[in-house]
Scaffold this motif. Structure first.
Motif, short mmCIF file in Angstrom:
data_model
loop_
_atom_site.label_atom_id
_atom_site.label_comp_id
_atom_site.label_asym_id
_atom_site.label_seq_id
_atom_site.Cartn_x
_atom_site.Cartn_y
_atom_site.Cartn_z
N TYR A 66 0.84 -1.21 0.00
CA TYR A 66 0.00 0.00 0.00
C TYR A 66 0.88 1.25 0.00
O TYR A 66 0.64 2.19 -0.75
N GLU A 67 1.92 1.22 0.82
CA GLU A 67 2.85 2.35 0.89
C GLU A 67 3.57 2.55 -0.45
O GLU A 67 3.76 3.67 -0.90
N GLU A 68 3.96 1.46 -1.08
CA GLU A 68 4.60 1.55 -2.40
C GLU A 68 3.64 2.15 -3.43
O GLU A 68 4.06 2.91 -4.30
N ALA B 99 4.32 5.51 -5.64
CA ALA B 99 4.20 5.53 -7.10
C ALA B 99 3.26 6.64 -7.55
O ALA B 99 3.53 7.35 -8.53
N LYS B 100 2.16 6.79 -6.83
CA LYS B 100 1.19 7.85 -7.16
C LYS B 100 1.83 9.22 -6.95
O LYS B 100 1.65 10.13 -7.77
N GLU B 101 2.61 9.37 -5.87
CA GLU B 101 3.29 10.65 -5.61
C GLU B 101 4.30 10.98 -6.70
O GLU B 101 4.44 12.15 -7.09
N HIS C 181 7.25 -1.75 14.91
CA HIS C 181 6.99 -0.79 13.83
C HIS C 181 7.33 -1.43 12.49
O HIS C 181 8.21 -2.28 12.40
N LEU C 182 6.62 -0.99 11.48
CA LEU C 182 6.94 -1.47 10.13
C LEU C 182 8.11 -0.69 9.58
O LEU C 182 8.34 0.42 9.84
N ARG D 88 -4.86 6.81 5.89
CA ARG D 88 -5.23 5.42 6.16
C ARG D 88 -4.00 4.58 6.48
O ARG D 88 -4.02 3.73 7.37
N LEU D 89 -2.92 4.81 5.76
CA LEU D 89 -1.68 4.07 6.02
C LEU D 89 -1.17 4.36 7.43
O LEU D 89 -0.80 3.43 8.16
#
Length: 101
Positions: free
Chosen positions: A55-57, A61-63, A100-101, A85-86
């Motif tokens: 999701y973070e990736e 990519a969108k950014e 933590h991730l 949401r993230l």
């Protein structure tokens, strides 16, 4: 043959449901002493962590596309909502797992 067994979930449209299901499973079984439940909880933790990283990736990519000038105003709102949401789910992951991730 194994390539026909792949299964995909769109985290933009179905991520909330997946994250919720994994959260409930981890929460309800994390203190189990049964070996098969311990194994399933570990799998659920890994699956949740992998999904959150994916999701973070997707956000990154969108950014990148936005920084290149390929966006409309709605894209900016979508990215901000996704980031919120993230952050929420990373905090939930920490509450559940203590890492933590």
């Amino acid at each position: 043959m194994s390539q026909n067994l792949d299964f995909n979930i769109n985290l933009y449209t179905d991520g909330e449901m997946l994250f919720n299901i994994l959260k409930v499973f981890i929460r309800d079984y994390k203190n189990s002493t049964w070996p098969h439940e311990i194994e399933r909880v570990e799998f659920a933790k890994k699956l949740l962590a992998d999904a959150l990283r994916a999701y973070e990736e997707g956000i990154k990519a969108k950014e990148e596309r936005i920084q290149q000038g390929f966006y409309i105003d709605q894209d900016l709102k979508i990215v901000e909502d996704m980031k919120a949401r993230l952050d929420y789910w990373k905090n939930k992951y920490y509450e559940l797992v203590g890492e933590h991730l």
